[in-house]
Write a protein that holds these residues in place. Structure first.
Motif, mmCIF file in Angstrom:
data_model
loop_
_atom_site.group_PDB
_atom_site.id
_atom_site.type_symbol
_atom_site.label_atom_id
_atom_site.label_comp_id
_atom_site.label_asym_id
_atom_site.label_seq_id
_atom_site.Cartn_x
_atom_site.Cartn_y
_atom_site.Cartn_z
ATOM 1 N N SER A 63 0.820 -1.216 0.000
ATOM 2 C CA SER A 63 0.000 0.000 0.000
ATOM 3 C C SER A 63 0.853 1.265 0.000
ATOM 4 O O SER A 63 0.404 2.321 -0.434
ATOM 5 N N ARG A 64 2.075 1.148 0.469
ATOM 6 C CA ARG A 64 2.950 2.324 0.464
ATOM 7 C C ARG A 64 3.156 2.863 -0.943
ATOM 8 O O ARG A 64 3.183 4.078 -1.155
ATOM 9 N N THR A 65 3.304 1.963 -1.870
ATOM 10 C CA THR A 65 3.493 2.366 -3.265
ATOM 11 C C THR A 65 2.287 3.149 -3.767
ATOM 12 O O THR A 65 2.423 4.213 -4.368
ATOM 13 N N PHE A 66 1.126 2.572 -3.501
ATOM 14 C CA PHE A 66 -0.099 3.233 -3.948
ATOM 15 C C PHE A 66 -0.278 4.588 -3.275
ATOM 16 O O PHE A 66 -0.707 5.565 -3.883
ATOM 17 N N GLU A 67 0.056 4.614 -2.016
ATOM 18 C CA GLU A 67 -0.086 5.830 -1.242
ATOM 19 C C GLU A 67 0.730 6.962 -1.868
ATOM 20 O O GLU A 67 0.239 8.076 -2.061
ATOM 21 N N ALA A 68 1.970 6.623 -2.179
ATOM 22 C CA ALA A 68 2.860 7.610 -2.782
ATOM 23 C C ALA A 68 2.304 8.075 -4.119
ATOM 24 O O ALA A 68 2.341 9.265 -4.453
ATOM 25 N N GLN A 69 1.747 7.128 -4.855
ATOM 26 C CA GLN A 69 1.203 7.436 -6.167
ATOM 27 C C GLN A 69 0.011 8.375 -6.045
ATOM 28 O O GLN A 69 -0.115 9.351 -6.799
ATOM 29 N N VAL A 70 -0.858 8.067 -5.107
ATOM 30 C CA VAL A 70 -2.044 8.907 -4.898
ATOM 31 C C VAL A 70 -1.620 10.327 -4.556
ATOM 32 O O VAL A 70 -2.177 11.305 -5.061
ATOM 33 N N GLU A 71 -0.617 10.418 -3.716
ATOM 34 C CA GLU A 71 -0.146 11.733 -3.297
ATOM 35 C C GLU A 71 0.335 12.551 -4.487
ATOM 36 O O GLU A 71 -0.002 13.726 -4.626
ATOM 37 N N VAL A 72 1.103 11.909 -5.337
ATOM 38 C CA VAL A 72 1.616 12.575 -6.533
ATOM 39 C C VAL A 72 0.469 13.027 -7.429
ATOM 40 O O VAL A 72 0.437 14.165 -7.910
ATOM 41 N N LEU A 73 -0.494 12.155 -7.619
ATOM 42 C CA LEU A 73 -1.609 12.470 -8.511
ATOM 43 C C LEU A 73 -2.471 13.607 -7.943
ATOM 44 O O LEU A 73 -2.922 14.483 -8.676
ATOM 45 N N GLU A 74 -2.674 13.566 -6.638
ATOM 46 C CA GLU A 74 -3.463 14.624 -6.012
ATOM 47 C C GLU A 74 -2.809 15.978 -6.224
ATOM 48 O O GLU A 74 -3.462 16.966 -6.527
ATOM 49 N N LYS A 75 -1.513 15.987 -6.042
ATOM 50 C CA LYS A 75 -0.775 17.223 -6.190
ATOM 51 C C LYS A 75 -0.836 17.720 -7.633
ATOM 52 O O LYS A 75 -1.048 18.903 -7.887
ATOM 53 N N GLN A 76 -0.680 16.774 -8.531
ATOM 54 C CA GLN A 76 -0.716 17.090 -9.945
ATOM 55 C C GLN A 76 -2.070 17.704 -10.325
ATOM 56 O O GLN A 76 -2.148 18.740 -10.975
ATOM 57 N N GLN A 77 -3.104 17.050 -9.884
ATOM 58 C CA GLN A 77 -4.462 17.483 -10.194
ATOM 59 C C GLN A 77 -4.715 18.873 -9.626
ATOM 60 O O GLN A 77 -5.262 19.752 -10.284
ATOM 61 N N TYR A 78 -4.280 19.045 -8.396
ATOM 62 C CA TYR A 78 -4.476 20.306 -7.718
ATOM 63 C C TYR A 78 -3.750 21.437 -8.449
ATOM 64 O O TYR A 78 -4.300 22.524 -8.650
ATOM 65 N N GLU A 79 -2.528 21.150 -8.857
ATOM 66 C CA GLU A 79 -1.759 22.198 -9.525
ATOM 67 C C GLU A 79 -2.355 22.582 -10.862
ATOM 68 O O GLU A 79 -2.281 23.738 -11.286
ATOM 69 N N LEU A 80 -2.943 21.624 -11.522
ATOM 70 C CA LEU A 80 -3.634 21.934 -12.781
ATOM 71 C C LEU A 80 -4.875 22.772 -12.498
ATOM 72 O O LEU A 80 -5.152 23.763 -13.173
#
Length: 423
Positions: free
Chosen positions: A87-104
């Motif tokens: 789950s750590r992998t997924f967690e990190a991925q979600v974090e990256v995607l959230e940030k990406q989405q937010y910045e857009l």
RNA sequence: GGAGAGAUGGCAGAGUGGUCGAUUGCGUCUGUCUUGAAAACAGAAGACUUGCAAGGGUCCGGGGGUUCGAAUCCCUCUCUCUCCGCCA
């Protein structure tokens, strides 16, 4: 910040509206947001499944421990450890995607409302009202900076000495005129049902962010770095942020606040006749009106605010016009804006003295400003604000338009506040 | 600036490792009773997110860590309160 669901529901419409606001790559941005969101949800779902499994196992271990079957837990523990690793992998991925989405998402300005005219420059603004005839001044009429000197009302050089350009010193009747205008505007606001607020004029980063000054327009605010505080560019920032993370009762809407504050703007890059005299300052006084409205009522309220400001200008007997700003000239967060401009007789130009905007849910989405509706659910409120009014250009127009051989005439409504009818 | 204490749901205030998203009181809402209200009694109710739904996930000031499991233990940041100092 725009709502994701708006983009999701009608991307074509969003793209079309964004283009009105001069977002050239609107289509790409919208598509990117939606793609990122799909990705994010997907990954989050997988993560949630893993977490659920872990939670269940932990509970199982718990009950085993309590019934004394300690040995039986070892295998389960190992299993959870493995799941956790995953789950750590997924967690990190979600974090990256959230940030990406937010910045857009934060890069997208608010969508212009249906009445907003297309256009790119101030020339494309729609004049919705203009005074019929402009007053004729005497041929020897002079601009306000000369009057300010002649009557010793405002000292620009002295301001330069103690602070810098754009920080005038008001003196004598000049100072009293300022004070009179502030009180007059506040009293009018109270009579209109606004609730007076006197907010701090330094705000923290969260507040700058809540109303949209940060992160994009950081360079326009003065910054007290030692304490990480920003000097407010308008009372809108502290007053609107009073309601950050607030859930209002539906029956409390609309919330109407009026506040006087000094305002500070760095205005980097301005020059020439635009900044002469009182035309553009680094520090100025302003009375601001702010409303938090039910979404169904916000445009009705925008019109009320417009009428209110119009009444103010008229009471000061100043020739003015009202513009509905075109998409290209509107502020980042606004869905519709009326600008008020008064005629500066000696400069022979229009000066913007007020800007009244409906932000719809753009600010409240950032602020998490909601109201609880009768169905028990929470919805984003709409925010609106307007200057009522900004002082310096009002003063400039008053001085110029009212100059007579006998002195400068003070509008009747102000006399009780100034204590004098002529300067 | 120095010393100490603390941060939990609208508010107050429990909870110090295992069905705790959280006891309880006040406040709020809905019923019963009442002509109406009060009182009393019964019941309801946190936020975000995902899903058609059932359900799932996250949140006990922020961030990080320990653990199979944390509101509860550790680290760190921020803020608040009390006392002292300074002070409009």
């Amino acid at each position: 910040m725009l709502l994701l669901q708006t983009l999701r529901q009608n991307p074509a419409f969003v793209i079309e509206r964004l283009q009105l606001k001069r977002v050239a790559d609107a289509a790409e941005l919208v598509e990117a947001v939606l793609a990122t969101d799909d990705d994010r949800k997907n990954t989050k779902n997988q993560l949630d499944l893993l977490l659920n499994e872990q939670n269940q196992l932990a509970r199982e271990i718990g009950s085993l421990m309590q019934s004394g079957q300690k040995e039986a837990t070892e295998g389960l523990k190992a299993k959870v450890a493995a799941l956790k690793e995953q789950s750590r992998t997924f967690e990190a991925q979600v974090e990256v995607l959230e940030k990406q989405q937010y910045e857009l998402l934060v890069r997208l300005p608010n969508l212009p409302g249906p009445l907003v005219p297309a256009g790119k420059t101030p020339e494309d603004n729609e004049i919705v009202y203009q005074v019929k005839s402009l007053p004729e001044l005497a041929p020897n009429a002079v601009p306000h900076w000369d009057l300010a000197k002649q009557y010793d009302l405002i000292d620009f050089e002295l301001g330069v000495k103690i602070t810098g350009a754009g920080f005038p010193v008001y003196k004598g009747k000049g100072a009293r005129l300022q004070r009179a205008l502030i009180n007059y505007f506040l009293d009018k606001g109270l009579a209109e049902g606004y609730f007076e607020i006197q907010p701090p004029i330094l705000v923290n980063e969260d507040s700058g962010f809540g109303t949209g000054q940060l992160p994009d327009k950081e360079g326009q605010m003065y910054y007290a770095g030692l304490d990480q505080l920003y000097l407010i560019p308008t009372a809108e920032v502290p007053v609107t942020n009073l309601y950050r993370d607030v859930i209002l009762k539906e029956e409390d809407l609309p919330v109407k606040n009026v506040a006087y504050t000094p305002c500070f703007r760095r205005e980097a890059g301005s020059y020439g006749k635009d900044v002469r005299g009182l035309n553009r300052l680094h520090q100025f006084d302003k009375v601001e009106i702010v409303q938090i409205a039910h979404p169904d009522k916000s445009y009705e309220i925008l019109e009320q605010m417009r009428n209110y400001v119009a009444g103010l200008v008229e009471s000061l007997e100043l020739p003015y016009r009202i513009l509905r700003l075109c998409g290209g000239d509107m502020g980042f967060a606004s869905a519709m804006t009326y600008d008020f401009e008064v005629w500066s007789g000696a400069q022979q130009r229009w000066l913007e003295v007020s800007s009244v905007s409906n932000f719809e849910s753009y600010q409240s989405n950032r602020l998490k400003l909601r109201y609880k509706a009768s169905d028990g659910k929470n919805y984003l409120a709409h925010t609106l604000n307007g200057s009522a009014m900004a002082l310096p250009r009002i003063v400039a127009a008053l001085l110029e338009n009212n100059q007579t051989p006998e002195g400068i005439r003070i509008p009747e409504v102000l006399v009780p506040y100034t204590g004098f009818a002529f300067i």
